[in-house]
Design an enzyme around this catalytic site. Sequence first.
Site, PDB file in Angstrom:
ATOM      1  N   GLU A 206      46.086  22.975 134.143  1.00 34.71           N
ATOM      2  CA  GLU A 206      44.716  23.346 133.813  1.00 34.71           C
ATOM      3  C   GLU A 206      44.197  22.365 132.766  1.00 34.71           C
ATOM      4  OE1 GLU A 206      43.829  27.390 132.856  1.00 34.71           O
ATOM      5  OE2 GLU A 206      44.961  28.201 134.545  1.00 34.71           O
TER       6      GLU A 206
ATOM      7  N   HIS B 173      37.413  25.074 131.468  1.00 36.41           N
ATOM      8  CA  HIS B 173      38.804  24.885 131.884  1.00 36.41           C
ATOM      9  C   HIS B 173      38.856  24.918 133.401  1.00 36.41           C
ATOM     10  CE1 HIS B 173      38.762  29.290 132.168  1.00 36.41           C
ATOM     11  NE2 HIS B 173      39.906  29.241 132.838  1.00 36.41           N
TER      12      HIS B 173
ATOM     13  N   HIS C 130      40.985  25.674 137.220  1.00 38.36           N
ATOM     14  CA  HIS C 130      41.927  26.525 137.934  1.00 38.36           C
ATOM     15  C   HIS C 130      42.548  25.706 139.069  1.00 38.36           C
ATOM     16  CE1 HIS C 130      39.934  30.606 136.637  1.00 38.36           C
ATOM     17  NE2 HIS C 130      40.658  30.050 135.685  1.00 38.36           N
TER      18      HIS C 130
ATOM     19  N   ASP D   3      40.804  35.215 131.440  1.00 37.31           N
ATOM     20  CA  ASP D   3      39.649  34.521 130.846  1.00 37.31           C
ATOM     21  C   ASP D   3      38.707  35.520 130.178  1.00 37.31           C
ATOM     22  OD1 ASP D   3      40.596  32.110 131.831  1.00 37.31           O
ATOM     23  OD2 ASP D   3      39.452  32.282 133.689  1.00 37.31           O
TER      24      ASP D   3
HETATM   25 ZN   LIG Z   1      40.915  30.690 133.792  1.00 38.56          ZN
END
Ligand SMILES: [Zn+2]
Length: 171
Positions: A26, A80, A82, A93
């Site tokens: 990530e 961020h 995935h 999250d």
């Molecule tokens: Zn996430």
Amino acid sequence: MNASFAEDGAVLRAIALDAERTYPCEGCGIVVQRGRVARAIALANVHAAPERHFEIEPVGLLRALRAAEQEGEVLVAIFHSHPEGRARLSREDLARARMPDGSPAFPGVLQVVVSVRGALARELAVFEPVEAGASSPERIRAWRPPAASAPGRTDGRVRKVRLTPTDASER
Ligand SMILES: [Zn+2]
């Protein structure tokens, strides 16, 4: 809410590129903005299981925030990716975005999540800030790269991504 960065293709491309660069882990970072000028700052993911989670390296984050403050920039978003996942906020999250008492951990700060499959950024979604007492934040923007057959994206390792809005009816 200062979401004008979500209309800035250069910023969204930078976020998508970081998501591809950090794949299969990530990627993460922040978006800072002054007036209508925004920039994405990629930061290190120091989580012990970076393929499935992220934790922004705290010293780098502090440095970036301090430097931004000196430039008159404010934090407007956290992003961020995935890897092999969808461009939506996970339960983790959502939990991270709140303090234990349910209040927002980052008031006024949007969240950006990038779906990356096969090292290519496929979709990028921007979510409104978490509000106290409200349920899941709404997606306010979605961008998608062109089809994999588009020029420059055929070998699966290309670093350049061009993103286009997917739904003009969205805010
Ligand atoms: Zn996430």
